[in-house]
Design a protein around this motif. Structure first.
Motif, PDB file in Angstrom:
ATOM      1  N   ASP A   1       0.835  -1.419  -0.027  1.00 23.76           N
ATOM      2  CA  ASP A   1      -0.017   0.085   0.175  1.00 23.76           C
ATOM      3  C   ASP A   1       0.868   1.226   0.075  1.00 23.76           C
ATOM      4  O   ASP A   1       0.474   2.262  -0.072  1.00 23.76           O
ATOM      5  N   PHE A   2       2.161   0.909   0.141  1.00 23.12           N
ATOM      6  CA  PHE A   2       2.910   2.568   0.196  1.00 23.12           C
ATOM      7  C   PHE A   2       3.021   2.751  -1.433  1.00 23.12           C
ATOM      8  O   PHE A   2       2.850   2.086  -2.283  1.00 23.12           O
ATOM      9  N   ILE A   3       3.182   4.192  -1.783  1.00 26.70           N
ATOM     10  CA  ILE A   3       3.103   4.891  -2.863  1.00 26.70           C
ATOM     11  C   ILE A   3       4.380   5.520  -3.037  1.00 26.70           C
ATOM     12  O   ILE A   3       4.848   6.398  -2.303  1.00 26.70           O
ATOM     13  N   ALA A   4       4.938   5.275  -4.308  1.00 35.42           N
ATOM     14  CA  ALA A   4       6.202   6.069  -4.563  1.00 35.42           C
ATOM     15  C   ALA A   4       6.057   7.377  -5.509  1.00 35.42           C
ATOM     16  O   ALA A   4       4.945   6.980  -6.593  1.00 35.42           O
ATOM     17  N   LEU A   5       6.576   8.155  -5.342  1.00 34.03           N
ATOM     18  CA  LEU A   5       6.187   9.660  -6.160  1.00 34.03           C
ATOM     19  C   LEU A   5       7.571   9.678  -6.836  1.00 34.03           C
ATOM     20  O   LEU A   5       8.834   9.591  -6.261  1.00 34.03           O
ATOM     21  N   ARG A   6       7.385  10.093  -8.302  1.00 31.21           N
ATOM     22  CA  ARG A   6       8.530  10.322  -9.012  1.00 31.21           C
ATOM     23  C   ARG A   6       8.328  11.594  -9.986  1.00 31.21           C
ATOM     24  O   ARG A   6       7.395  11.402 -10.821  1.00 31.21           O
ATOM     25  N   GLY A   7       9.104  12.577 -10.012  1.00 31.51           N
ATOM     26  CA  GLY A   7       8.839  13.690 -11.070  1.00 31.51           C
ATOM     27  C   GLY A   7      10.178  13.719 -11.765  1.00 31.51           C
ATOM     28  O   GLY A   7      11.137  13.080 -11.504  1.00 31.51           O
ATOM     29  N   ASP A   8      10.349  14.896 -12.370  1.00 33.32           N
ATOM     30  CA  ASP A   8      11.615  14.979 -13.270  1.00 33.32           C
ATOM     31  C   ASP A   8      12.457  15.728 -12.364  1.00 33.32           C
ATOM     32  O   ASP A   8      12.064  15.993 -11.199  1.00 33.32           O
ATOM     33  N   ALA A   9      13.672  15.864 -12.863  1.00 29.00           N
ATOM     34  CA  ALA A   9      14.572  16.601 -11.945  1.00 29.00           C
ATOM     35  C   ALA A   9      14.202  17.832 -11.281  1.00 29.00           C
ATOM     36  O   ALA A   9      14.450  18.077  -9.873  1.00 29.00           O
ATOM     37  N   GLU A  10      13.622  18.847 -12.028  1.00 33.75           N
ATOM     38  CA  GLU A  10      13.174  19.928 -11.524  1.00 33.75           C
ATOM     39  C   GLU A  10      12.202  19.976 -10.751  1.00 33.75           C
ATOM     40  O   GLU A  10      11.988  20.752  -9.661  1.00 33.75           O
ATOM     41  N   GLN A  11      11.173  18.960 -10.951  1.00 38.90           N
ATOM     42  CA  GLN A  11       9.880  18.717  -9.984  1.00 38.90           C
ATOM     43  C   GLN A  11      10.469  18.555  -8.704  1.00 38.90           C
ATOM     44  O   GLN A  11       9.951  18.977  -7.629  1.00 38.90           O
ATOM     45  N   VAL A  12      11.222  17.397  -8.652  1.00 38.99           N
ATOM     46  CA  VAL A  12      11.914  16.958  -7.089  1.00 38.99           C
ATOM     47  C   VAL A  12      12.531  18.154  -6.560  1.00 38.99           C
ATOM     48  O   VAL A  12      12.426  18.227  -5.191  1.00 38.99           O
ATOM     49  N   LYS A  13      13.317  18.769  -7.073  1.00 37.63           N
ATOM     50  CA  LYS A  13      14.119  19.842  -6.457  1.00 37.63           C
ATOM     51  C   LYS A  13      13.209  20.719  -5.940  1.00 37.63           C
ATOM     52  O   LYS A  13      13.305  21.434  -4.825  1.00 37.63           O
ATOM     53  N   ALA A  14      12.335  21.213  -6.717  1.00 40.06           N
ATOM     54  CA  ALA A  14      11.256  22.203  -6.158  1.00 40.06           C
ATOM     55  C   ALA A  14      10.375  21.720  -4.784  1.00 40.06           C
ATOM     56  O   ALA A  14      10.293  22.441  -3.842  1.00 40.06           O
ATOM     57  N   VAL A  15       9.671  20.565  -4.800  1.00 45.78           N
ATOM     58  CA  VAL A  15       9.512  19.979  -3.722  1.00 45.78           C
ATOM     59  C   VAL A  15      10.297  19.671  -2.630  1.00 45.78           C
ATOM     60  O   VAL A  15      10.054  20.305  -1.426  1.00 45.78           O
ATOM     61  N   ALA A  16      11.501  19.098  -2.952  1.00 46.88           N
ATOM     62  CA  ALA A  16      12.551  19.103  -1.828  1.00 46.88           C
ATOM     63  C   ALA A  16      12.952  20.540  -1.329  1.00 46.88           C
ATOM     64  O   ALA A  16      13.067  20.542   0.151  1.00 46.88           O
ATOM     65  N   LYS A  17      13.027  21.509  -2.015  1.00 52.87           N
ATOM     66  CA  LYS A  17      13.141  22.833  -1.455  1.00 52.87           C
ATOM     67  C   LYS A  17      12.340  23.340  -0.352  1.00 52.87           C
ATOM     68  O   LYS A  17      12.685  23.737   0.520  1.00 52.87           O
TER      69      LYS A  17
END
Length: 199
Positions: free
Chosen positions: A125-141
């Protein structure tokens, strides 16, 4: 009639009211760091490993645990996901009220297929999320998450140093707690139950 010295009178009545009306409950004690008041939820908009766009609104009514990592992580990621799997099992019937999200900080190597298989090892039931490099960078920031590749990046033989804590959101989608890496399962379980109870 009992007479109290005047210096005691100013706090005696409030104390008696507190005891009689149970109006002075002790504040909720979380084991994790309380970060209530921050607002990370709106930033979490990424596709899952099946390409479906996901946001916090999809999990309203559930406590949500968010962890940033990558599938080739040698220690923190499998340890933290195993912790969440253990806590999920211990919740029993309440497990349906908890959602764990794994956000990849290595989209270059973490394909959707790899991510699906990886999180399923811990809990289907765990869900993995994956964006492109810029999307991930924005969320992480927005979350204040640090990550940086180390090693032979050109050949793809590298590790990723990254923030290894778990972010907990309450059933209303509000950011509430930051769980440090290595937290004991019983303490995390207690915090999640408190959030489920509306604390």
């Amino acid at each position: 009639m009992i007479q109290f010295p005047s210096r005691f009178r100013r706090w005696l009545l409030p104390a008696l009211l507190c005891l009689g009306l149970a109006a002075c409950e002790a504040p909720t004690r979380f084991s994790a760091t309380d970060i209530t008041g921050t607002d990370y939820g709106p930033a979490l908009r990424l596709p899952d490993s099946h390409g479906k766009a996901r946001s916090m609104a999809d999990f309203k009514g559930k406590v949500v645990a968010v962890f940033f990592g990558y599938t080739q992580c040698p220690d923190a990621c499998p340890t933290s996901l195993a912790l969440m799997a253990d806590v999920t099992r211990q919740l029993g019937a309440d497990a349906a009220r908890l959602q764990t999200l794994f956000v990849s900080v290595d989209p270059q190597r973490d394909t959707p297929e790899m991510l699906s298989q990886y999180v399923a090892v811990f809990n289907p039931d765990f869900i993995a999320l994956r964006g492109d490099a810029e999307q991930v960078k924005a969320v992480a920031k927005t979350f204040g998450v640090f990550y940086e590749k180390r090693g032979d990046i050109a050949s793809g033989r590298y590790t990723v140093d990254h923030t290894a804590g778990i972010y907990l959101f309450d059933p209303q989608g509000r950011t509430r707690l930051f769980v440090r890496y290595g937290e004991a399962p019983d303490k995390l379980l207690s915090d999640i139950r408190l959030l489920m109870a509306g604390k």
